[in-house]
Design a protein around this motif. Sequence first.
Motif, PDB file in Angstrom:
ATOM      1  N   GLY A  74       0.855  -1.156   0.528  1.00 42.11           N
ATOM      2  CA  GLY A  74       0.325   0.286   0.446  1.00 42.11           C
ATOM      3  C   GLY A  74       0.892   1.351   0.095  1.00 42.11           C
ATOM      4  N   ALA A  75       2.421   0.774  -0.088  1.00 39.53           N
ATOM      5  CA  ALA A  75       2.902   2.195   0.099  1.00 39.53           C
ATOM      6  C   ALA A  75       3.708   2.381  -0.916  1.00 39.53           C
ATOM      7  CB  ALA A  75       3.952   2.411   1.165  1.00 39.53           C
ATOM      8  N   PRO A  76       3.526   3.039  -1.944  1.00 45.30           N
ATOM      9  CA  PRO A  76       4.488   2.982  -3.004  1.00 45.30           C
ATOM     10  C   PRO A  76       6.367   3.376  -2.731  1.00 45.30           C
ATOM     11  CG  PRO A  76       2.533   4.338  -3.458  1.00 45.30           C
ATOM     12  CD  PRO A  76       2.470   4.589  -2.253  1.00 45.30           C
ATOM     13  N   VAL A  77       7.004   3.277  -3.616  1.00 42.97           N
ATOM     14  CA  VAL A  77       8.902   3.397  -3.027  1.00 42.97           C
ATOM     15  C   VAL A  77       9.601   4.201  -3.851  1.00 42.97           C
ATOM     16  CG1 VAL A  77      10.613   2.038  -2.076  1.00 42.97           C
ATOM     17  CG2 VAL A  77       8.075   0.944  -1.783  1.00 42.97           C
ATOM     18  N   VAL A  78      10.452   5.277  -3.586  1.00 44.09           N
ATOM     19  CA  VAL A  78      11.131   5.515  -4.118  1.00 44.09           C
ATOM     20  C   VAL A  78      12.376   5.910  -3.878  1.00 44.09           C
ATOM     21  CG1 VAL A  78       9.289   7.969  -4.930  1.00 44.09           C
ATOM     22  CG2 VAL A  78      10.920   8.341  -3.183  1.00 44.09           C
ATOM     23  N   THR A  79      13.359   5.824  -5.135  1.00 45.65           N
ATOM     24  CA  THR A  79      15.013   4.939  -4.495  1.00 45.65           C
ATOM     25  C   THR A  79      15.948   5.819  -5.688  1.00 45.65           C
ATOM     26  OG1 THR A  79      16.637   3.579  -4.338  1.00 45.65           O
ATOM     27  CG2 THR A  79      14.940   3.073  -5.664  1.00 45.65           C
ATOM     28  N   GLN A  80      16.910   6.445  -5.443  1.00 43.74           N
ATOM     29  CA  GLN A  80      18.151   6.534  -6.304  1.00 43.74           C
ATOM     30  C   GLN A  80      18.829   5.757  -6.028  1.00 43.74           C
ATOM     31  OE1 GLN A  80      20.481   9.538  -4.043  1.00 43.74           O
ATOM     32  NE2 GLN A  80      19.449  10.283  -2.889  1.00 43.74           N
ATOM     33  N   ALA A  81      18.779   4.244  -5.400  1.00 44.02           N
ATOM     34  CA  ALA A  81      20.017   3.055  -5.664  1.00 44.02           C
ATOM     35  C   ALA A  81      19.807   2.839  -6.797  1.00 44.02           C
ATOM     36  CB  ALA A  81      19.210   2.491  -4.450  1.00 44.02           C
ATOM     37  N   ARG A  82      21.395   2.334  -7.047  1.00 44.32           N
ATOM     38  CA  ARG A  82      21.391   1.773  -8.421  1.00 44.32           C
ATOM     39  C   ARG A  82      21.740   0.819  -8.551  1.00 44.32           C
ATOM     40  NH1 ARG A  82      22.056   7.280  -8.704  1.00 44.32           N
ATOM     41  NH2 ARG A  82      21.764   8.552 -10.613  1.00 44.32           N
ATOM     42  N   GLY A  83      22.413  -0.296  -9.463  1.00 44.65           N
ATOM     43  CA  GLY A  83      23.395  -1.449  -9.418  1.00 44.65           C
ATOM     44  C   GLY A  83      22.609  -2.596  -8.882  1.00 44.65           C
ATOM     45  N   ALA A  84      23.234  -2.956  -8.245  1.00 45.25           N
ATOM     46  CA  ALA A  84      22.604  -4.962  -7.011  1.00 45.25           C
ATOM     47  C   ALA A  84      21.813  -4.430  -6.437  1.00 45.25           C
ATOM     48  CB  ALA A  84      23.651  -5.261  -7.275  1.00 45.25           C
ATOM     49  N   ALA A  85      21.106  -3.265  -6.143  1.00 45.80           N
ATOM     50  CA  ALA A  85      20.345  -3.037  -4.922  1.00 45.80           C
ATOM     51  C   ALA A  85      18.990  -2.919  -5.817  1.00 45.80           C
ATOM     52  CB  ALA A  85      20.201  -1.737  -4.136  1.00 45.80           C
ATOM     53  N   ILE A  86      18.860  -3.468  -7.270  1.00 45.07           N
ATOM     54  CA  ILE A  86      16.994  -2.617  -7.708  1.00 45.07           C
ATOM     55  C   ILE A  86      16.703  -3.888  -7.825  1.00 45.07           C
ATOM     56  CG2 ILE A  86      16.318  -1.723  -9.952  1.00 45.07           C
ATOM     57  CD1 ILE A  86      17.142   0.288  -8.093  1.00 45.07           C
ATOM     58  N   PRO A  87      17.287  -5.328  -8.482  1.00 47.61           N
ATOM     59  CA  PRO A  87      16.633  -6.357  -8.947  1.00 47.61           C
ATOM     60  C   PRO A  87      16.136  -7.150  -7.342  1.00 47.61           C
ATOM     61  CG  PRO A  87      18.489  -6.393  -9.574  1.00 47.61           C
ATOM     62  CD  PRO A  87      18.807  -4.870  -8.990  1.00 47.61           C
ATOM     63  N   VAL A  88      17.329  -6.360  -6.052  1.00 44.10           N
ATOM     64  CA  VAL A  88      16.445  -6.647  -4.755  1.00 44.10           C
ATOM     65  C   VAL A  88      15.302  -6.047  -4.927  1.00 44.10           C
ATOM     66  CG1 VAL A  88      16.408  -6.570  -2.050  1.00 44.10           C
ATOM     67  CG2 VAL A  88      18.640  -7.071  -3.570  1.00 44.10           C
ATOM     68  N   PHE A  89      14.889  -4.653  -4.738  1.00 46.79           N
ATOM     69  CA  PHE A  89      13.933  -3.903  -4.606  1.00 46.79           C
ATOM     70  C   PHE A  89      12.471  -4.646  -5.493  1.00 46.79           C
ATOM     71  CE2 PHE A  89      17.288   0.051  -2.936  1.00 46.79           C
ATOM     72  CZ  PHE A  89      16.989  -0.643  -1.774  1.00 46.79           C
ATOM     73  N   GLU A  90      13.153  -4.092  -6.612  1.00 49.81           N
ATOM     74  CA  GLU A  90      12.083  -4.753  -7.620  1.00 49.81           C
ATOM     75  C   GLU A  90      11.759  -6.090  -7.387  1.00 49.81           C
ATOM     76  OE1 GLU A  90      13.682  -3.302 -12.058  1.00 49.81           O
ATOM     77  OE2 GLU A  90      14.669  -5.305 -11.535  1.00 49.81           O
ATOM     78  N   SER A  91      11.893  -7.607  -6.960  1.00 52.50           N
ATOM     79  CA  SER A  91      11.779  -7.959  -6.214  1.00 52.50           C
ATOM     80  C   SER A  91      10.256  -7.979  -5.757  1.00 52.50           C
ATOM     81  CB  SER A  91      12.839  -9.215  -5.615  1.00 52.50           C
ATOM     82  OG  SER A  91      12.221 -10.670  -5.514  1.00 52.50           O
ATOM     83  N   VAL A  92      10.859  -7.134  -3.652  1.00 51.72           N
ATOM     84  CA  VAL A  92       9.723  -6.846  -2.517  1.00 51.72           C
ATOM     85  C   VAL A  92       8.307  -6.248  -3.715  1.00 51.72           C
ATOM     86  CG1 VAL A  92      10.303  -5.967  -0.329  1.00 51.72           C
ATOM     87  CG2 VAL A  92      11.990  -7.348  -1.539  1.00 51.72           C
ATOM     88  N   CYS A  93       8.909  -5.365  -4.123  1.00 51.75           N
ATOM     89  CA  CYS A  93       7.942  -4.124  -4.343  1.00 51.75           C
ATOM     90  C   CYS A  93       6.913  -5.111  -5.503  1.00 51.75           C
ATOM     91  CB  CYS A  93       8.498  -3.340  -5.173  1.00 51.75           C
ATOM     92  SG  CYS A  93       9.356  -2.067  -4.454  1.00 51.75           S
ATOM     93  N   ARG A  94       7.518  -5.869  -6.164  1.00 50.34           N
ATOM     94  CA  ARG A  94       6.174  -7.342  -6.480  1.00 50.34           C
ATOM     95  C   ARG A  94       5.579  -7.829  -5.801  1.00 50.34           C
ATOM     96  NH1 ARG A  94      10.383  -7.812 -10.829  1.00 50.34           N
ATOM     97  NH2 ARG A  94      11.672  -9.970  -9.606  1.00 50.34           N
TER      98      ARG A  94
END
Length: 375
Positions: free
Chosen positions: A192-212
């Motif tokens: 229920g809470a959208p996410v905004v980030t300025q992270a790059r690289g190897a962190a992004i697949p982790v965030f994408e997985s959790v957001c899904r």
Amino acid sequence: MRYEEALAWIHSIARFGMNQGLERIEALLNLLGNPHHSCKYLHIGGTNGKGSTAAFAASMLEEAGYRVGLYTSPYLMQFTNRMAVNGEDISRGQLVELVGQVKPLVEKIAADPSLGQPTEFEVVTALAFGYFAREAPDIVVLEVGLGGRLDATNVVQPLISVITTISLEHTQVLGNTVEAIASEKAGIIKQGAPVVTQARGAAIPVFESVCREKEVPLYRLDRHFSASMISQSDTEQRFHYRGLFKDLSDLQIPLLGDYQINNAALALAAGELLCRSGFSLPEKAMRSGLEKTRWPGRLEVLHRLPLVVIDGAHNLEAFQGLRRAVRQAFQYRRLILVLGILADKAVEAILAEILPLTDCLILTEPNSPRAADSL
């Protein structure tokens, strides 16, 4: 109880060390009547830039006419800096009153072998939630202490989750890879809470997985929104912002360092998303909020002749940003660096990064039991 006694009690808990987990803070808040349930939150985690992003967001919301709570750590000048409403720190009297309420409950939890002693950060966070519940701000900008998943602030349901940069830090607690650290930071992502980030690289697949998994959108700097510098000096920076739903040209911030433009962009994107949750942030409030942001100790100019600048860089990524900023923003003949580092930081890597910039190095020891030996 006097203020000094309340403060001494809070700091005395530090001797019990760090012990991440949510069971103690949840038990403590439950005994307090769950004060954290009474507020709305913008939750900000990440490696570097959390405090600056929080300051930008709070300032814009204040300029829009809202009462805004701000919880940050650590404090710079005095303990009461850690919690404030519309730029006014908690009063000493309010802190003493809250400590009087919380202290017996902390002792009760500490006596329970299934829970154990709450940490200093857990106690301070509980005090902050109690304070904000009494003050009833329209929103609280809440900075994570360490990590995210098991951090004491991670008991709230935010409107928006913000994650700044991700790099190696606190590896003994969070893990020794970017992916492991990103996984801990991603713990603040909630359904229920959208996410905004300025992270790059190897962190992004982790965030994408959790957001899904949580079924929430992920908005990334330089993909869904961006900022481009126009100019910088030793007093201000100007930039254009291409946003999620609106574009803003020629914005001004007083905080120095190119990384602060990214932090401002992150705060702007979070502000745009808050407008989808019932808040109103007119362009005028965004502009004036950014211009009026104050965040001491971050590449802050203390004196002009001679030029004296202080900064709180404390990990390799931050020192890399500091090195760029000093070269870009200031003109000088000689650079004299007075440096104190904590022993649990990447001392050798930090020195290798910053020493080429310096003409004279003065090593000192921070006033902390964790200080690295200046010799």
